[in-house]
Design a protein around this motif. Structure first.
Motif, PDB file in Angstrom:
ATOM      1  N   ALA A 180       0.840  -1.206   0.000  1.00 29.77           N
ATOM      2  CA  ALA A 180       0.000   0.000   0.000  1.00 29.77           C
ATOM      3  C   ALA A 180       0.874   1.255   0.000  1.00 29.77           C
ATOM      4  O   ALA A 180       0.559   2.244  -0.673  1.00 29.77           O
ATOM      5  CB  ALA A 180      -0.929  -0.007   1.209  1.00 29.77           C
ATOM      6  N   ILE A 181       1.980   1.203   0.702  1.00 25.70           N
ATOM      7  CA  ILE A 181       2.892   2.351   0.755  1.00 25.70           C
ATOM      8  C   ILE A 181       3.492   2.609  -0.628  1.00 25.70           C
ATOM      9  O   ILE A 181       3.569   3.748  -1.084  1.00 25.70           O
ATOM     10  CB  ILE A 181       4.001   2.121   1.806  1.00 25.70           C
ATOM     11  CG1 ILE A 181       3.383   2.108   3.206  1.00 25.70           C
ATOM     12  CG2 ILE A 181       5.107   3.158   1.695  1.00 25.70           C
ATOM     13  CD1 ILE A 181       4.314   1.651   4.299  1.00 25.70           C
ATOM     14  N   HIS A 182       3.891   1.555  -1.308  1.00 22.47           N
ATOM     15  CA  HIS A 182       4.461   1.704  -2.643  1.00 22.47           C
ATOM     16  C   HIS A 182       3.425   2.265  -3.613  1.00 22.47           C
ATOM     17  O   HIS A 182       3.723   3.160  -4.403  1.00 22.47           O
ATOM     18  CB  HIS A 182       4.999   0.360  -3.138  1.00 22.47           C
ATOM     19  CG  HIS A 182       5.824   0.470  -4.370  1.00 22.47           C
ATOM     20  ND1 HIS A 182       5.374   0.079  -5.602  1.00 22.47           N
ATOM     21  CD2 HIS A 182       7.073   0.956  -4.557  1.00 22.47           C
ATOM     22  CE1 HIS A 182       6.306   0.314  -6.497  1.00 22.47           C
ATOM     23  NE2 HIS A 182       7.343   0.845  -5.899  1.00 22.47           N
ATOM     24  N   LEU A 183       2.207   1.757  -3.541  1.00 19.17           N
ATOM     25  CA  LEU A 183       1.153   2.232  -4.441  1.00 19.17           C
ATOM     26  C   LEU A 183       0.765   3.685  -4.174  1.00 19.17           C
ATOM     27  O   LEU A 183       0.363   4.399  -5.089  1.00 19.17           O
ATOM     28  CB  LEU A 183      -0.076   1.336  -4.344  1.00 19.17           C
ATOM     29  CG  LEU A 183       0.068  -0.048  -4.972  1.00 19.17           C
ATOM     30  CD1 LEU A 183      -1.153  -0.904  -4.658  1.00 19.17           C
ATOM     31  CD2 LEU A 183       0.295   0.053  -6.462  1.00 19.17           C
ATOM     32  N   ALA A 184       0.908   4.135  -2.928  1.00 18.94           N
ATOM     33  CA  ALA A 184       0.533   5.503  -2.584  1.00 18.94           C
ATOM     34  C   ALA A 184       1.337   6.536  -3.362  1.00 18.94           C
ATOM     35  O   ALA A 184       0.839   7.613  -3.682  1.00 18.94           O
ATOM     36  CB  ALA A 184       0.694   5.731  -1.084  1.00 18.94           C
ATOM     37  N   SER A 185       2.591   6.199  -3.701  1.00 14.12           N
ATOM     38  CA  SER A 185       3.428   7.151  -4.434  1.00 14.12           C
ATOM     39  C   SER A 185       3.691   6.731  -5.878  1.00 14.12           C
ATOM     40  O   SER A 185       4.333   7.467  -6.619  1.00 14.12           O
ATOM     41  CB  SER A 185       4.763   7.330  -3.704  1.00 14.12           C
ATOM     42  OG  SER A 185       5.468   6.100  -3.672  1.00 14.12           O
ATOM     43  N   MET A 186       3.186   5.586  -6.286  1.00 14.80           N
ATOM     44  CA  MET A 186       3.470   5.038  -7.622  1.00 14.80           C
ATOM     45  C   MET A 186       3.088   6.000  -8.743  1.00 14.80           C
ATOM     46  O   MET A 186       3.775   6.111  -9.743  1.00 14.80           O
ATOM     47  CB  MET A 186       2.725   3.708  -7.806  1.00 14.80           C
ATOM     48  CG  MET A 186       2.781   3.121  -9.212  1.00 14.80           C
ATOM     49  SD  MET A 186       4.389   2.537  -9.748  1.00 14.80           S
ATOM     50  CE  MET A 186       4.562   1.075  -8.783  1.00 14.80           C
ATOM     51  N   PHE A 187       1.991   6.720  -8.581  1.00 14.18           N
ATOM     52  CA  PHE A 187       1.475   7.525  -9.678  1.00 14.18           C
ATOM     53  C   PHE A 187       1.742   9.020  -9.514  1.00 14.18           C
ATOM     54  O   PHE A 187       1.195   9.823 -10.252  1.00 14.18           O
ATOM     55  CB  PHE A 187      -0.016   7.241  -9.860  1.00 14.18           C
ATOM     56  CG  PHE A 187      -0.296   5.771 -10.037  1.00 14.18           C
ATOM     57  CD1 PHE A 187       0.155   5.102 -11.163  1.00 14.18           C
ATOM     58  CD2 PHE A 187      -0.967   5.054  -9.070  1.00 14.18           C
ATOM     59  CE1 PHE A 187      -0.066   3.745 -11.318  1.00 14.18           C
ATOM     60  CE2 PHE A 187      -1.196   3.698  -9.218  1.00 14.18           C
ATOM     61  CZ  PHE A 187      -0.741   3.039 -10.355  1.00 14.18           C
ATOM     62  N   ASP A 188       2.607   9.382  -8.548  1.00 13.72           N
ATOM     63  CA  ASP A 188       2.968  10.795  -8.386  1.00 13.72           C
ATOM     64  C   ASP A 188       3.539  11.317  -9.706  1.00 13.72           C
ATOM     65  O   ASP A 188       4.377  10.671 -10.334  1.00 13.72           O
ATOM     66  CB  ASP A 188       4.012  10.970  -7.278  1.00 13.72           C
ATOM     67  CG  ASP A 188       3.447  10.765  -5.887  1.00 13.72           C
ATOM     68  OD1 ASP A 188       2.218  10.632  -5.761  1.00 13.72           O
ATOM     69  OD2 ASP A 188       4.238  10.729  -4.939  1.00 13.72           O
ATOM     70  N   GLY A 189       3.064  12.469 -10.129  1.00  8.93           N
ATOM     71  CA  GLY A 189       3.568  13.083 -11.348  1.00  8.93           C
ATOM     72  C   GLY A 189       3.006  12.494 -12.633  1.00  8.93           C
ATOM     73  O   GLY A 189       3.466  12.820 -13.716  1.00  8.93           O
ATOM     74  N   THR A 190       2.004  11.599 -12.520  1.00 13.29           N
ATOM     75  CA  THR A 190       1.375  11.016 -13.706  1.00 13.29           C
ATOM     76  C   THR A 190      -0.094  11.408 -13.749  1.00 13.29           C
ATOM     77  O   THR A 190      -0.623  11.974 -12.797  1.00 13.29           O
ATOM     78  CB  THR A 190       1.462   9.477 -13.714  1.00 13.29           C
ATOM     79  OG1 THR A 190       0.552   8.938 -12.743  1.00 13.29           O
ATOM     80  CG2 THR A 190       2.868   8.972 -13.409  1.00 13.29           C
ATOM     81  N   ALA A 191      -0.743  11.078 -14.849  1.00 15.86           N
ATOM     82  CA  ALA A 191      -2.179  11.363 -14.992  1.00 15.86           C
ATOM     83  C   ALA A 191      -3.041  10.245 -14.423  1.00 15.86           C
ATOM     84  O   ALA A 191      -4.257  10.267 -14.554  1.00 15.86           O
ATOM     85  CB  ALA A 191      -2.514  11.577 -16.468  1.00 15.86           C
ATOM     86  N   LEU A 192      -2.428   9.251 -13.779  1.00 13.28           N
ATOM     87  CA  LEU A 192      -3.152   8.125 -13.181  1.00 13.28           C
ATOM     88  C   LEU A 192      -3.277   8.294 -11.674  1.00 13.28           C
ATOM     89  O   LEU A 192      -2.374   8.807 -11.022  1.00 13.28           O
ATOM     90  CB  LEU A 192      -2.400   6.814 -13.423  1.00 13.28           C
ATOM     91  CG  LEU A 192      -2.538   6.148 -14.774  1.00 13.28           C
ATOM     92  CD1 LEU A 192      -1.537   5.010 -14.898  1.00 13.28           C
ATOM     93  CD2 LEU A 192      -3.949   5.648 -14.995  1.00 13.28           C
ATOM     94  N   SER A 193      -4.399   7.809 -11.136  1.00 11.24           N
ATOM     95  CA  SER A 193      -4.551   7.682  -9.690  1.00 11.24           C
ATOM     96  C   SER A 193      -5.496   6.522  -9.420  1.00 11.24           C
ATOM     97  O   SER A 193      -6.313   6.166 -10.260  1.00 11.24           O
ATOM     98  CB  SER A 193      -5.080   8.971  -9.059  1.00 11.24           C
ATOM     99  OG  SER A 193      -6.389   9.257  -9.509  1.00 11.24           O
ATOM    100  N   LEU A 194      -5.347   5.923  -8.241  1.00  9.01           N
ATOM    101  CA  LEU A 194      -6.244   4.862  -7.786  1.00  9.01           C
ATOM    102  C   LEU A 194      -7.188   5.455  -6.764  1.00  9.01           C
ATOM    103  O   LEU A 194      -6.735   6.073  -5.791  1.00  9.01           O
ATOM    104  CB  LEU A 194      -5.455   3.728  -7.124  1.00  9.01           C
ATOM    105  CG  LEU A 194      -4.689   2.792  -8.027  1.00  9.01           C
ATOM    106  CD1 LEU A 194      -3.842   1.843  -7.184  1.00  9.01           C
ATOM    107  CD2 LEU A 194      -5.625   2.011  -8.918  1.00  9.01           C
ATOM    108  N   GLU A 195      -8.491   5.271  -6.965  1.00 13.66           N
ATOM    109  CA  GLU A 195      -9.474   5.821  -6.036  1.00 13.66           C
ATOM    110  C   GLU A 195     -10.630   4.856  -5.857  1.00 13.66           C
ATOM    111  O   GLU A 195     -10.916   4.054  -6.725  1.00 13.66           O
ATOM    112  CB  GLU A 195     -10.015   7.154  -6.564  1.00 13.66           C
ATOM    113  CG  GLU A 195      -8.966   8.222  -6.697  1.00 13.66           C
ATOM    114  CD  GLU A 195      -9.522   9.539  -7.182  1.00 13.66           C
ATOM    115  OE1 GLU A 195     -10.758   9.725  -7.146  1.00 13.66           O
ATOM    116  OE2 GLU A 195      -8.725  10.384  -7.592  1.00 13.66           O
TER     117      GLU A 195
END
Length: 127
Positions: free
Chosen positions: A102-117
């Motif tokens: 979960a920690i890795h996924l929290a920052s995985m999409f920083d600076g991209t147009a993707l997010s998990l919600e």
């Protein structure tokens, strides 16, 4: 698409992507992959083809670059596919390998147009 590959849409785009901007791009799924809609994918550096993203991969596919738009079976040969490169992806419908914390996924999409919600998060945020 060749005879040994197939695509299947399981959910509506509205359910899969909770908001925009929704960005898709064509890609090539590596032979031997059979991926469900909204599976997290990474790109193999040497070939440029996509596979299921796994954090422990050492071929470049450890970084999630997108999510499958449709289910695609590339059992006998490489197959054309579409991936989401941008949008608020419905976390409850996404398939992400258990190797990602979960920690890795929290920052995985920083600076991209993707997010998990989750749908609840999306309803609270404007598009």
């Amino acid at each position: 698409m060749n005879a040994s590959s197939s695509t299947t849409a399981l959910s509506s785009p509205a359910a899969a992507v909770l908001g925009g901007p929704i960005i898709t791009e064509p890609a090539t799924l590596l032979s031997g992959q059979d991926l469900a809609e909204l599976t997290a994918v990474g790109r193999v550096t040497a070939s440029g083809k996509i596979v299921k993203a796994v954090q422990t991969a050492e071929d470049g596919s450890d970084k999630i670059i997108g999510f499958m738009v449709y289910a695609v079976n590339a059992d006998g040969a490489d197959a054309a596919c579409q991936i989401y490169k941008g949008g608020r992806i419905n976390k409850s419908l996404a398939t992400i390998d258990a190797s990602y914390s979960a920690i890795h996924l929290a920052s995985m999409f920083d600076g991209t147009a993707l997010s998990l919600e989750t749908p609840t998060q999306s309803a609270e945020q404007p598009s």
